[in-house]
Structures are given as C-alpha cells and as structure tokens.
Design an enzyme around this catalytic site. Structure first.
Site, PDB file in Angstrom:
ATOM      1  CD  GLU A  74      16.227  41.731 -41.099  1.00  6.60           C
ATOM      2  OE1 GLU A  74      17.431  41.848 -41.429  1.00  6.60           O
ATOM      3  OE2 GLU A  74      15.629  42.560 -40.381  1.00  6.60           O
ATOM      4  N   GLY A 128      24.703  26.835 -51.889  1.00 11.32           N
ATOM      5  CA  GLY A 128      23.737  26.296 -52.846  1.00 11.32           C
ATOM      6  C   GLY A 128      22.933  25.112 -52.325  1.00 11.32           C
ATOM      7  CE1 TYR A 171      12.339  29.212 -47.516  1.00 11.20           C
ATOM      8  CE2 TYR A 171      11.734  30.783 -45.817  1.00 11.20           C
ATOM      9  CZ  TYR A 171      12.139  29.516 -46.181  1.00 11.20           C
ATOM     10  OH  TYR A 171      12.344  28.554 -45.234  1.00 11.20           O
TER      11      TYR A 171
HETATM   12  C1  LIG Z   1      17.694  29.921 -45.338  1.00  8.57           C
HETATM   13  C2  LIG Z   1      18.613  28.767 -45.744  1.00  8.57           C
HETATM   14  C3  LIG Z   1      17.815  27.465 -45.834  1.00  8.57           C
HETATM   15  C4  LIG Z   1      19.221  29.088 -47.122  1.00  8.57           C
HETATM   16  O1  LIG Z   1      20.097  28.050 -47.480  1.00  8.57           O
HETATM   17  P1  LIG Z   1      21.559  28.345 -48.061  1.00  8.57           P
HETATM   18  O2  LIG Z   1      22.176  27.033 -48.366  1.00  8.57           O
HETATM   19  O3  LIG Z   1      22.293  29.223 -47.123  1.00  8.57           O
HETATM   20  O4  LIG Z   1      21.218  29.166 -49.390  1.00  8.57           O
HETATM   21  P2  LIG Z   1      21.785  28.888 -50.868  1.00  8.57           P
HETATM   22  O5  LIG Z   1      23.274  28.959 -50.828  1.00  8.57           O
HETATM   23  O6  LIG Z   1      21.198  27.641 -51.439  1.00  8.57           O
HETATM   24  O7  LIG Z   1      21.216  30.162 -51.642  1.00  8.57           O
HETATM   25  C5  LIG Z   1      20.345  30.049 -52.760  1.00  8.57           C
HETATM   26  C6  LIG Z   1      20.175  31.436 -53.355  1.00  8.57           C
HETATM   27  O8  LIG Z   1      19.578  32.305 -52.374  1.00  8.57           O
HETATM   28  C7  LIG Z   1      20.414  33.424 -52.139  1.00  8.57           C
HETATM   29  N1  LIG Z   1      20.440  33.727 -50.707  1.00  8.57           N
HETATM   30  C8  LIG Z   1      20.622  32.878 -49.679  1.00  8.57           C
HETATM   31  N2  LIG Z   1      20.612  33.555 -48.501  1.00  8.57           N
HETATM   32  C9  LIG Z   1      20.421  34.852 -48.826  1.00  8.57           C
HETATM   33  C10 LIG Z   1      20.339  36.056 -48.060  1.00  8.57           C
HETATM   34  N3  LIG Z   1      20.449  36.054 -46.743  1.00  8.57           N
HETATM   35  N4  LIG Z   1      20.153  37.215 -48.725  1.00  8.57           N
HETATM   36  C11 LIG Z   1      20.034  37.256 -50.078  1.00  8.57           C
HETATM   37  N5  LIG Z   1      20.115  36.136 -50.864  1.00  8.57           N
HETATM   38  C12 LIG Z   1      20.306  34.970 -50.235  1.00  8.57           C
HETATM   39  C13 LIG Z   1      21.810  32.988 -52.577  1.00  8.57           C
HETATM   40  O9  LIG Z   1      22.608  34.081 -52.951  1.00  8.57           O
HETATM   41  C14 LIG Z   1      21.500  32.069 -53.740  1.00  8.57           C
HETATM   42  O10 LIG Z   1      21.268  32.841 -54.912  1.00  8.57           O
HETATM   43  P3  LIG Z   1      21.738  32.310 -56.359  1.00  8.57           P
HETATM   44  O11 LIG Z   1      20.866  31.115 -56.669  1.00  8.57           O
HETATM   45  O12 LIG Z   1      21.487  33.472 -57.267  1.00  8.57           O
HETATM   46  O13 LIG Z   1      23.174  31.945 -56.233  1.00  8.57           O
HETATM   47  C15 LIG Z   1      19.796  28.604 -44.752  1.00  8.57           C
HETATM   48  O14 LIG Z   1      20.526  29.793 -44.683  1.00  8.57           O
HETATM   49  C16 LIG Z   1      19.372  28.186 -43.365  1.00  8.57           C
HETATM   50  O15 LIG Z   1      19.214  27.007 -43.084  1.00  8.57           O
HETATM   51  N6  LIG Z   1      19.213  29.162 -42.441  1.00  8.57           N
HETATM   52  C17 LIG Z   1      18.925  28.889 -41.060  1.00  8.57           C
HETATM   53  C18 LIG Z   1      17.627  28.161 -40.864  1.00  8.57           C
HETATM   54  C19 LIG Z   1      16.427  28.919 -41.339  1.00  8.57           C
HETATM   55  O16 LIG Z   1      16.275  30.117 -41.141  1.00  8.57           O
HETATM   56  N7  LIG Z   1      15.544  28.162 -41.971  1.00  8.57           N
HETATM   57  C20 LIG Z   1      14.281  28.654 -42.447  1.00  8.57           C
HETATM   58  C21 LIG Z   1      13.287  28.602 -41.352  1.00  8.57           C
HETATM   59  S1  LIG Z   1      11.723  29.164 -41.957  1.00  8.57           S
END
Ligand SMILES: CC(C)(COP(=O)(O)OP(=O)(O)OC[C@H]1O[C@@H](n2cnc3c(N)ncnc32)[C@H](O)[C@@H]1OP(=O)(O)O)[C@@H](O)C(=O)NCCC(=O)NCCS
Length: 190
Positions: free
Chosen positions: A155, A125, A161
């Site tokens: 992906e 989260g 997003y």
């Molecule tokens: C992308 C990123 C910022 C998401 O942050 P996170 O802390 O893992 O995501 P969260 O736990 O806050 O998820 C929020 C919501 O998105 C959903 N979600 C997150 N990743 C997901 C995925 N891969 N597929 C589907 N849903 C996803 C979660 O299930 C959650 O849904 P909910 O609100 O219904 O519970 C994180 O994974 C990250 O830093 N990734 C690597 C860096 C990156 O790619 N950054 C973006 C560069 S453009």
C-alpha cells in the site's frame, strides 16, 4: 557501503530547511557485492512482515545471487543506479527498456523494475528524486511511457506511485517462492 565519488552532485533543500547532498551514480560490475547487500536489505525490510520466511528465502536466493545480478548488470537494456545521500547509499533503482522489460510493452516504454529507499531514508523526498531520474532516462531516449509492477498489498508504494501520477492499467502474476501473488501494473504517460 562505498562512496559516490562519481556521478552528478545535486543539492536538495529539505522541508526543515537543511540542505542534503545527493548523487545518483550508475552501477558497474565492481558494485555487484554492494548491490547484492542493498537489494537483500531493502527487499527484506519491505516484505518480510507480510510473507512466509521460506518464501522470502527462496526469492532472495533466486533473485539476488551474484550470478543473477552479474547477468542483469551486463544486460544491454537494463541499468542500475545507486542514490547517495551525504556519501551514504540511501537507495537504488533498476530500469529496463526494449526486450529487457518484464512484460512486452514495446520500445516506447521504460520499466522501473526496482525502486528502493532504505528504511531510515524514506519519506524525505528521495524516492521522488529516484523516480524523476527514471523519468529523465525515459524522456532522454524518447520513450512515451513509464511503467512498473507493484504488489497489490504494498500500500505504501501504491500510494507513492499514485502521488507521482501513475495510474493502474492492469495486473500480472508474480511468484514469491511458491506463493502466486498479484502485481498491479501502473503507468504514466510522458
Ligand atoms: C515507495 C518508496 C520508494 C517511496 O520513497 P520515499 O522516499 O519514501 O518517498 P518520498 O519521500 O520521495 O515521497 C514523494 C511523495 O510521495 C508521497 N508519499 C510517499 N509515501 C507515501 C505514502 N505511503 N502514502 C501517501 N503518500 C506518500 C510523499 O508524501 C511525497 O509527496 P510530496 O511530493 O507531495 O511531498 C519508499 O518508501 C520505499 O523504498 N519503500 C520500500 C520499497 C518499495 O516498496 N519499493 C517499491 C517496490 S514496487
């Protein structure tokens, strides 16, 4: 990495019923070395498996050298934030407005240029929390939309997003070393 002694403390209730303490703190020039460390770590963890090492090295050296970060930290329309979870840095955010945006989107827009949660803190989260911080910054300054560029092959981030109700509105090119890549532009109206 250092403590988040300043910034607003919040408590988040986790799915498992545990409470975690969250602080989001704006970075200043004293944070430059830490910012460099977390930028390199998270970029590497996110992209190293899908890119050639020489392109990764070229990009890391260009984007995250101290001179470059110093320039970005002192840019009037850019800001960086660290997110601390229980006093440990769990991720960071960079947002741009006005002419600091990497595309000409106008003064009604805010760009999320970087949003990174460290691997061990993902899917708890925290990404949503940091994204909500960006939305809060945008609404406070009366922006009409928030946007970002995301690599078409990232992906995981695209799914995140979409979950956060961003929609794809276009694409632009991005160079990782000598590799010309396509970033989707995704946007959310406020
Ligand atoms: C992308 C990123 C910022 C998401 O942050 P996170 O802390 O893992 O995501 P969260 O736990 O806050 O998820 C929020 C919501 O998105 C959903 N979600 C997150 N990743 C997901 C995925 N891969 N597929 C589907 N849903 C996803 C979660 O299930 C959650 O849904 P909910 O609100 O219904 O519970 C994180 O994974 C990250 O830093 N990734 C690597 C860096 C990156 O790619 N950054 C973006 C560069 S453009």
């Amino acid at each position: 990495m250092g403590n988040g002694e300043k910034g607003e403390k919040e408590k988040l209730l986790m799915g498992d019923g545990k409470i975690m303490e969250i602080i989001i703190k704006e970075c200043c020039s004293d944070d430059m070395k830490t910012l460099q460390e977390i930028s390199i770590e998270t970029f590497n963890d996110t992209f190293k498996d899908q890119n050639k090492p020489e392109n990764m090295i070229a990009y890391l050296e260009k984007a995250f050298n101290l001179k470059q970060l110093e320039k970005e930290l002192s840019q009037q329309h850019s800001s960086f934030y660290f997110l601390y979870r229980n006093n440990e840095i769990a991720g960071y955010l960079k947002v741009n407005t006005n002419e600091a945006q990497s595309e000409e989107m106008g003064n009604d827009s805010l760009e999320i240029e970087r949003i990174y949660i460290r691997t061990k803190f993902q899917k708890q989260g925290l990404g949503k929390h940091l994204l909500n911080k960006a939305i809060e910054l945008a609404t406070e300054s009366n922006k009409k939309q928030i946007w970002l560029g995301v690599w078409e092959k990232n992906e995981n981030a695209i799914a995140f997003y979409k979950k956060m109700k961003f929609i794809q509105t276009g694409a632009h090119s991005f160079y990782m070393g000598d590799d010309k890549q396509t970033d989707f532009i995704m946007m959310k109206s406020l």
